[in-house]
Enzyme design. Structure first.
Site, mmCIF file in Angstrom:
data_model
loop_
_atom_site.group_PDB
_atom_site.id
_atom_site.type_symbol
_atom_site.label_atom_id
_atom_site.label_comp_id
_atom_site.label_asym_id
_atom_site.label_seq_id
_atom_site.Cartn_x
_atom_site.Cartn_y
_atom_site.Cartn_z
ATOM 1 N N HIS A 162 -2.600 -12.586 2.189
ATOM 2 C CA HIS A 162 -2.216 -12.560 3.714
ATOM 3 C C HIS A 162 -2.953 -13.656 4.548
ATOM 4 C CE1 HIS A 162 -5.747 -9.850 3.803
ATOM 5 N NE2 HIS A 162 -5.037 -8.886 3.333
ATOM 6 N N HIS A 201 0.960 -1.082 -0.179
ATOM 7 C CA HIS A 201 -0.202 0.142 0.003
ATOM 8 C C HIS A 201 0.824 0.934 -0.020
ATOM 9 C CE1 HIS A 201 -3.715 -2.256 1.044
ATOM 10 N NE2 HIS A 201 -2.968 -3.195 1.609
ATOM 11 N N ASP A 230 2.326 -6.931 2.664
ATOM 12 C CA ASP A 230 1.137 -6.161 2.760
ATOM 13 C C ASP A 230 1.882 -4.671 3.719
ATOM 14 O OD1 ASP A 230 -1.519 -5.365 3.405
ATOM 15 O OD2 ASP A 230 -1.947 -6.852 5.127
ATOM 16 N N HIS A 272 -9.223 -10.454 -0.231
ATOM 17 C CA HIS A 272 -8.886 -10.112 0.994
ATOM 18 C C HIS A 272 -9.805 -10.833 1.802
ATOM 19 C CE1 HIS A 272 -8.648 -7.202 4.469
ATOM 20 N NE2 HIS A 272 -9.932 -7.590 4.649
HETATM 21 ZN ZN ZN Z 1 -5.888 -7.026 3.084
#
Ligand code: ZN
Length: 428
Positions: A235, A65, A308, A182
């Site tokens: 993740h 991100h 992540d 996700h």
């Molecule tokens: Zn996520």
């Protein structure tokens, strides 16, 4: 520009290679290995001594991100790619939960152009599956792909509506791309982001169960099997998710999955000491989960390690546990943390490099993650043995929200290059 990297242990899982050799690079491309005694094919402009060090394909991170556009107080494409280069990464996929969301060709083009101007690594945008990440209607996926998105995700949120998810999977199959889910069942995740159990109770928190993840994973995999789409689970945090992957992989060839360094290294116990710097979605689980994830990565059931990397300001992370945002940074510490798993015999150095270079490159369809002749010279040189403490001075991200500051361990990235250009520590 010719470069000779001398005397390193060249580890390249894409060629099942692990040997001491020199590496010859010309004009940004890998040309070939050279014996130490062999003369350079032409004049070397730069010689790099890599004796006692590992030379591997540059790392590929399927999950970062960078907060650009819109949340530049946390990170931007300059600092995010600096953090990535410091971690040995040469390619990254950046998630669409920017502001505005990457759900239009305009935002995608901005990221591609800005990264080309200021980035120390290759940046590949991931487009939003749904407009505004709101889960109501599909984004213009074809347009996004044409503008440069190489995958789709609503990361930070699941695609809650199963019918919409099914439509998105069908669409992504038609476009020849893949979805990154996700996994989170929102009805089950309404309390604080911490694993439910003893630690949560002792802190006066309710916490969330493993089923928050597995209920959505099961639904997503069922829909992917039905539509024949490629799906990548982001993740993963628990042993039950590993069992699910094992169950679905034989019937779903396009199924891949990732685990973060923190889920491999830490358990919910870290929340006691690290507080909100150990708060992320999915939460850190228990020791049996951590062990199962490590073993799954070693045997390839889980394909890749992704960081992540999720920067947040100190002000946000200093809120109370229930109010602070989810997420920690991870680019700079990833290799250092994984070296501990190598030390403990859970992973081999080959496992680490495969899951951080060749395998993620393969999943994303990138011409990366390999030192084969003709490949771009995206290379990382690291010292697997240097004992050190991870400190704030190792962080190049704008944010410092890492639970690993102060951790003792081994391993240091010494040099990263993209197409033969040094991106860390210097920048050519
Ligand atoms: Zn996520």
């Amino acid at each position: 520009m010719n470069i000779r990297i001398c005397g390193g242990r060249v580890v390249d899982p894409s060629q099942r290679m692990d040997r001491i050799s020199d590496l010859w690079i010309e004009n940004g491309k890998i040309v070939r290995l050279l014996e130490a005694s062999a003369a350079s094919p032409s004049k070397a402009n730069r010689k790099i001594d890599a004796k006692g060090k590992i030379v591997s394909p540059g790392f590929v991170d399927l999950h970062v991100h960078f907060r650009d556009p819109g949340q530049l107080e946390k990170e931007d494409l300059t600092t995010g790619t600096h953090a990535a280069a410091a971690g040995g990464f040469t390619s990254v996929l950046c998630m669409p939960n920017t502001s505005p969301v990457n759900d239009s060709a305009e935002v995608t083009r901005y990221i591609v152009q800005r990264a080309a101007e200021v980035g120390r690594c290759r940046v590949y945008p991931v487009g939003a599956i749904t407009k505004g990440l709101l889960g109501k209607s599909l984004s213009p996926m074809r347009e996004l792909k044409e503008a440069g998105c190489i995958a789709f995700s609503d990361d930070g949120r699941p695609v809650n509506d199963a019918a919409l998810m099914r439509e998105a999977l069908t669409k992504s199959r038609e476009l020849g791309t893949f979805l990154i889910e996700h996994c989170e069942e929102l009805e089950l995740s309404k309390s604080e982001t911490v694993h439910e159990g003893e630690v949560a109770r002792s802190l006066g928190l309710k916490g969330i169960s493993r089923s928050v993840e597995t209920v959505d994973a099961t639904r997503t995999l069922t829909l992917a099997a039905e539509t024949g789409a490629r799906v990548h689970l982001a993740h993963l945090s628990c042993a039950e998710s590993v069992s699910l992957i094992e169950e679905f992989k034989p019937k779903l060839s396009g199924l891949t999955a990732e685990v973060t360094p923190h889920h491999l290294a830490l358990t919910v116990e870290s929340v006691r000491e690290k507080g909100t710097n150990a708060k992320m979605y999915p939460p850190l689980r228990e020791d049996r989960d951590r062990t199962a994830l490590g073993k799954a990565l070693a045997r390839g059931t889980i394909d890749v390690v992704a960081t992540d990397h999720a920067p947040h300001t100190a002000a946000e992370k200093s809120k109370t546990f229930d109010k602070a945002p989810n997420g920690i940074i991870g680019s700079e510490s990833a290799l250092f943390i994984l070296m501990d798993l190598v030390d403990n015999g859970i992973l081999t150095i080959g496992d680490v490099i495969r899951s951080m270079s060749s395998r993620p490159a393969e999943i994303a369809g990138l011409n990366a993650g390999s030192l084969r002749p003709g490949s771009p010279a995206d290379v990382v040189i690291f010292d697997p043995d240097e004992k050190r403490t991870f400190t704030e001075s190792d962080i190049f991200s704008k944010s410092k929200n890492s639970p690993f500051v102060g951790t003792k361990g081994k391993g240091r990235v010494l040099l990263t290059m993209v197409a033969g250009r040094e991106t860390f520590p210097g920048w050519e």
